[in-house]
Design a protein around this motif. Structure first.
Motif, PDB file in Angstrom:
ATOM      1  N   ASP A   1      -7.216  15.228   5.536  1.00 22.11           N
ATOM      2  CA  ASP A   1      -6.264  14.369   5.556  1.00 22.11           C
ATOM      3  C   ASP A   1      -5.550  13.831   4.884  1.00 22.11           C
ATOM      4  OD1 ASP A   1      -4.586  12.239   6.660  1.00 22.11           O
ATOM      5  OD2 ASP A   1      -5.892  10.652   7.943  1.00 22.11           O
ATOM      6  N   PRO A   2      -4.117  13.995   4.167  1.00 19.89           N
ATOM      7  CA  PRO A   2      -3.372  13.152   2.581  1.00 19.89           C
ATOM      8  C   PRO A   2      -4.297  11.996   2.368  1.00 19.89           C
ATOM      9  CG  PRO A   2      -1.849  14.589   3.749  1.00 19.89           C
ATOM     10  CD  PRO A   2      -3.681  14.953   5.308  1.00 19.89           C
ATOM     11  N   LYS A   3      -4.035  11.256   3.815  1.00 18.05           N
ATOM     12  CA  LYS A   3      -4.246  10.071   3.292  1.00 18.05           C
ATOM     13  C   LYS A   3      -5.918   9.563   2.987  1.00 18.05           C
ATOM     14  CE  LYS A   3      -1.633   7.544   7.251  1.00 18.05           C
ATOM     15  NZ  LYS A   3      -1.306   6.688   7.933  1.00 18.05           N
ATOM     16  N   LYS A   4      -6.903  10.162   2.794  1.00 17.05           N
ATOM     17  CA  LYS A   4      -7.641  10.732   2.320  1.00 17.05           C
ATOM     18  C   LYS A   4      -8.228  10.881   0.597  1.00 17.05           C
ATOM     19  CE  LYS A   4     -10.411  12.175   6.195  1.00 17.05           C
ATOM     20  NZ  LYS A   4     -11.914  11.344   6.137  1.00 17.05           N
ATOM     21  N   ILE A  24      -3.406   3.786 -10.019  1.00 16.33           N
ATOM     22  CA  ILE A  24      -4.021   4.634  -8.825  1.00 16.33           C
ATOM     23  C   ILE A  24      -3.093   4.463  -7.593  1.00 16.33           C
ATOM     24  CG2 ILE A  24      -5.822   4.789  -7.227  1.00 16.33           C
ATOM     25  CD1 ILE A  24      -7.381   3.056  -9.232  1.00 16.33           C
ATOM     26  N   TYR A  25      -2.650   5.651  -7.391  1.00 18.91           N
ATOM     27  CA  TYR A  25      -1.537   5.546  -6.133  1.00 18.91           C
ATOM     28  C   TYR A  25      -2.481   6.040  -4.536  1.00 18.91           C
ATOM     29  CZ  TYR A  25       1.597   3.935  -9.960  1.00 18.91           C
ATOM     30  OH  TYR A  25       2.363   3.332 -10.898  1.00 18.91           O
ATOM     31  N   PHE A  26      -2.263   5.462  -3.671  1.00 20.69           N
ATOM     32  CA  PHE A  26      -2.900   6.295  -2.626  1.00 20.69           C
ATOM     33  C   PHE A  26      -1.997   7.433  -1.947  1.00 20.69           C
ATOM     34  CE2 PHE A  26      -5.556   2.457  -3.741  1.00 20.69           C
ATOM     35  CZ  PHE A  26      -6.393   3.300  -3.771  1.00 20.69           C
ATOM     36  N   VAL A  27      -1.785   8.319  -1.008  1.00 19.87           N
ATOM     37  CA  VAL A  27      -0.847   9.221  -0.368  1.00 19.87           C
ATOM     38  C   VAL A  27      -0.950   8.352   0.960  1.00 19.87           C
ATOM     39  CG1 VAL A  27      -0.518  11.760   0.453  1.00 19.87           C
ATOM     40  CG2 VAL A  27      -1.362  11.158  -1.371  1.00 19.87           C
ATOM     41  N   GLU A  28       0.875   8.075   1.107  1.00 20.61           N
ATOM     42  CA  GLU A  28       0.382   7.742   2.827  1.00 20.61           C
ATOM     43  C   GLU A  28       0.835   8.778   3.462  1.00 20.61           C
ATOM     44  OE1 GLU A  28       3.782   4.867   2.622  1.00 20.61           O
ATOM     45  OE2 GLU A  28       2.844   2.661   1.934  1.00 20.61           O
ATOM     46  N   LYS A  29       1.904   9.513   3.487  1.00 16.99           N
ATOM     47  CA  LYS A  29       2.066  10.667   4.336  1.00 16.99           C
ATOM     48  C   LYS A  29       3.060  12.275   3.889  1.00 16.99           C
ATOM     49  CE  LYS A  29       6.920   8.530   5.613  1.00 16.99           C
ATOM     50  NZ  LYS A  29       7.430   8.096   6.737  1.00 16.99           N
ATOM     51  N   ILE A  30       2.818  13.417   4.432  1.00 16.65           N
ATOM     52  CA  ILE A  30       3.401  13.649   3.892  1.00 16.65           C
ATOM     53  C   ILE A  30       4.979  13.965   4.669  1.00 16.65           C
ATOM     54  CG2 ILE A  30       3.666  17.130   3.877  1.00 16.65           C
ATOM     55  CD1 ILE A  30       1.454  15.656   2.195  1.00 16.65           C
ATOM     56  N   THR A  41       4.749  10.791  -0.245  1.00 18.04           N
ATOM     57  CA  THR A  41       4.919  10.099  -0.532  1.00 18.04           C
ATOM     58  C   THR A  41       3.483   8.611  -1.137  1.00 18.04           C
ATOM     59  OG1 THR A  41       4.687   8.478   1.990  1.00 18.04           O
ATOM     60  CG2 THR A  41       6.950   9.270   0.448  1.00 18.04           C
ATOM     61  N   THR A  42       3.346   7.615  -1.602  1.00 11.14           N
ATOM     62  CA  THR A  42       2.512   6.891  -1.986  1.00 11.14           C
ATOM     63  C   THR A  42       2.516   5.545  -1.370  1.00 11.14           C
ATOM     64  OG1 THR A  42       2.870   5.943  -4.241  1.00 11.14           O
ATOM     65  CG2 THR A  42       1.903   8.682  -3.943  1.00 11.14           C
ATOM     66  N   ASN A  43       1.558   4.524  -1.855  1.00  7.94           N
ATOM     67  CA  ASN A  43       1.508   2.992  -1.091  1.00  7.94           C
ATOM     68  C   ASN A  43       2.156   2.386  -2.139  1.00  7.94           C
ATOM     69  OD1 ASN A  43      -0.511   3.918  -3.290  1.00  7.94           O
ATOM     70  ND2 ASN A  43      -1.055   1.586  -2.586  1.00  7.94           N
ATOM     71  N   LYS A  44       2.997   3.135  -3.446  1.00  4.71           N
ATOM     72  CA  LYS A  44       3.577   1.970  -4.072  1.00  4.71           C
ATOM     73  C   LYS A  44       4.940   2.399  -4.918  1.00  4.71           C
ATOM     74  CE  LYS A  44      -0.337   1.506  -7.569  1.00  4.71           C
ATOM     75  NZ  LYS A  44      -1.621   0.353  -8.320  1.00  4.71           N
ATOM     76  N   GLN A  45       5.534   2.202  -6.063  1.00 12.85           N
ATOM     77  CA  GLN A  45       6.329   2.699  -6.766  1.00 12.85           C
ATOM     78  C   GLN A  45       5.348   3.207  -7.688  1.00 12.85           C
ATOM     79  OE1 GLN A  45       9.901  -0.259  -6.862  1.00 12.85           O
ATOM     80  NE2 GLN A  45      10.867   1.199  -5.087  1.00 12.85           N
ATOM     81  N   PHE A  46       6.145   3.639  -8.763  1.00 13.83           N
ATOM     82  CA  PHE A  46       5.545   4.763 -10.056  1.00 13.83           C
ATOM     83  C   PHE A  46       6.457   3.963 -11.479  1.00 13.83           C
ATOM     84  CE2 PHE A  46       5.586   7.590 -13.688  1.00 13.83           C
ATOM     85  CZ  PHE A  46       4.306   7.566 -13.695  1.00 13.83           C
ATOM     86  N   TYR A  47       5.086   3.512 -12.106  1.00 10.39           N
ATOM     87  CA  TYR A  47       5.893   2.157 -12.718  1.00 10.39           C
ATOM     88  C   TYR A  47       6.290   3.774 -14.140  1.00 10.39           C
ATOM     89  CZ  TYR A  47       1.817   3.956 -15.538  1.00 10.39           C
ATOM     90  OH  TYR A  47       0.537   5.191 -15.984  1.00 10.39           O
TER      91      TYR A  47
END
Length: 387
Positions: free
Chosen positions: A224-227, A252-258, A271-277
């Motif tokens: 599962d991508p969220k892992k 660190i960026y956690f995967v949200e969804k494909i 996408t990830t849980n936050k914007q890239f800095y």
């Protein structure tokens, strides 16, 4: 798989440069804080409150063409204390990163040297770990050379995919990455194998194409991508192979969804849980990569700290969806961006290649070959997926 290169090989590579990343102490955490982005064309500093965090992201997006006065005025309007790194000197305009007195003196000396010798070359030849392996540490690059400076900047938008279970939170703002496994103690590789004592932690590579949009090879997400999470800054810091295993939460960026995927191309966007800095990579959306184009790759082969792979080219480009290269690619490079060496734009995504190792009866040795005895490493054209 290691490719045999025809260029003259020098046994001793040039002495590695002292790491470009100087870190500042943070009394509230067990590790040092932000690293100074000396090679970037953006302003990067720590702001603590929620309001300041939002402001930090906006300021980081200000390009280097905006002078220091404009940034200071912007900060004053927002009633934010002006960081000490922003100076009043007129000489610092058109630069969002203020150099120290010593750095400025060194740069002036270097510029004067170039003026005295019009034949001075602002580039150099880089060599891999052997004539069969063109991988190189980023700590060996020198930002004084324009091409290497661009590679250092580009590398900051390439991360390593790890399983979440390999990350352990050790404080409010920091995680510890599991680096107990090394190439040597995990696989029965031969003693001469490059980087065998370095830790392996990742399962693939991903790169940034938007605020919180990433691309990788689809097969990397076996679960599962969220892992999974994307970790930035996992690299060798100096010539004694120091590797940072304490990772700041901001890296660190956690995967949200494909959000988009292709089984045929073996590519996915997520996408990830936050914007890239930082700054997303530049994508070549028009020009098709052609035969004999010089290329390089950035990624995490075998889950090792980030490596730059050089001395490669496209050796077959007759398919509309992919091309083959002589890149030294390994498992873990899946999802790595492949760049046109001239434009530094992403032209493809590494998805597969030749066998990495062969068993010689005692241990596993890197497989080495050159065209036409091996087909090459398969890179999907970025235009096949994005357009």
């Amino acid at each position: 798989m290691a490719q045999i290169h025809n260029e003259l090989y020098i046994e001793e590579i040039e002495e590695e440069q002292e790491t470009l990343n100087e870190k500042y102490k943070n009394d509230d955490t067990p590790q040092e804080g932000y690293e100074q982005q000396k090679s970037e064309q953006i302003l990067y500093y720590e702001l603590e409150s929620k309001q300041q965090e939002e402001l930090k992201y906006k300021i980081k997006k200000i390009e280097y063409s905006v002078d220091g006065e404009a940034i200071k005025n912007y900060l004053k309007q927002q009633q934010v204390e002006i960081p000490a790194i922003i100076q009043d000197s007129e000489e610092e305009k058109d630069s969002t990163i203020v150099k120290s007195t010593n750095e400025a003196a060194q740069e002036n000396k270097r510029d004067n040297h170039y003026k005295k010798d019009n034949n001075e070359q602002k580039s150099r030849t880089l060599f891999g770990v052997s004539r069969f392996d063109s991988r190189i540490e980023f700590a060996a690059l020198d930002a004084n050379y324009p091409e290497e400076k661009q590679m250092l900047l580009t590398a900051k938008s390439v991360g390593m995919i790890v399983e979440k279970k390999q990350l352990k939170k050790v404080s409010k703002n920091y995680y510890q990455l599991n680096t107990t496994r090394t190439l040597a103690n995990t696989y029965n590789v031969c003693p001469e194998t490059a980087f065998k004592e370095q830790p392996i932690a990742g399962v693939g590579t991903a790169f940034v194409i938007g605020d919180n949009q990433f691309i990788t090879a689809k097969h990397v997400f076996e679960k599962d991508p969220k892992k999974y999470a994307i970790v930035f800054g996992y690299k060798v810091l100096n010539k004694i192979n120091t590797v940072e295993n304490i990772i700041a939460e901001r890296d660190i960026y956690f995967v949200e969804k494909i959000t988009k995927s292709s089984n045929q191309l073996d590519i996915c966007e997520f996408t990830t849980n936050k914007q890239f800095y930082g700054i997303p990579l530049s994508i070549e959306k028009q020009k098709q990569a052609k035969f004999n184009t010089s290329v390089y790759m950035i990624g995490h082969p075998l889950g090792l700290p980030k490596k730059l792979t050089l001395k490669a080219s496209i050796n077959k480009a007759d398919h509309p969806q992919y091309f083959l290269t002589t890149l030294d690619s390994f498992a873990g490079n899946s999802g790595s961006p492949v760049f046109d060496k001239t434009t530094h734009k992403v032209i493809g995504v590494m998805v597969s290649g030749e066998l990495d190792f062969i068993f010689n009866g005692t241990c596993y040795k890197e497989k080495s070959c050159s065209p036409p005895y091996c087909l090459g490493e398969k890179v999907v054209r970025i235009t096949s997926f994005i357009n």
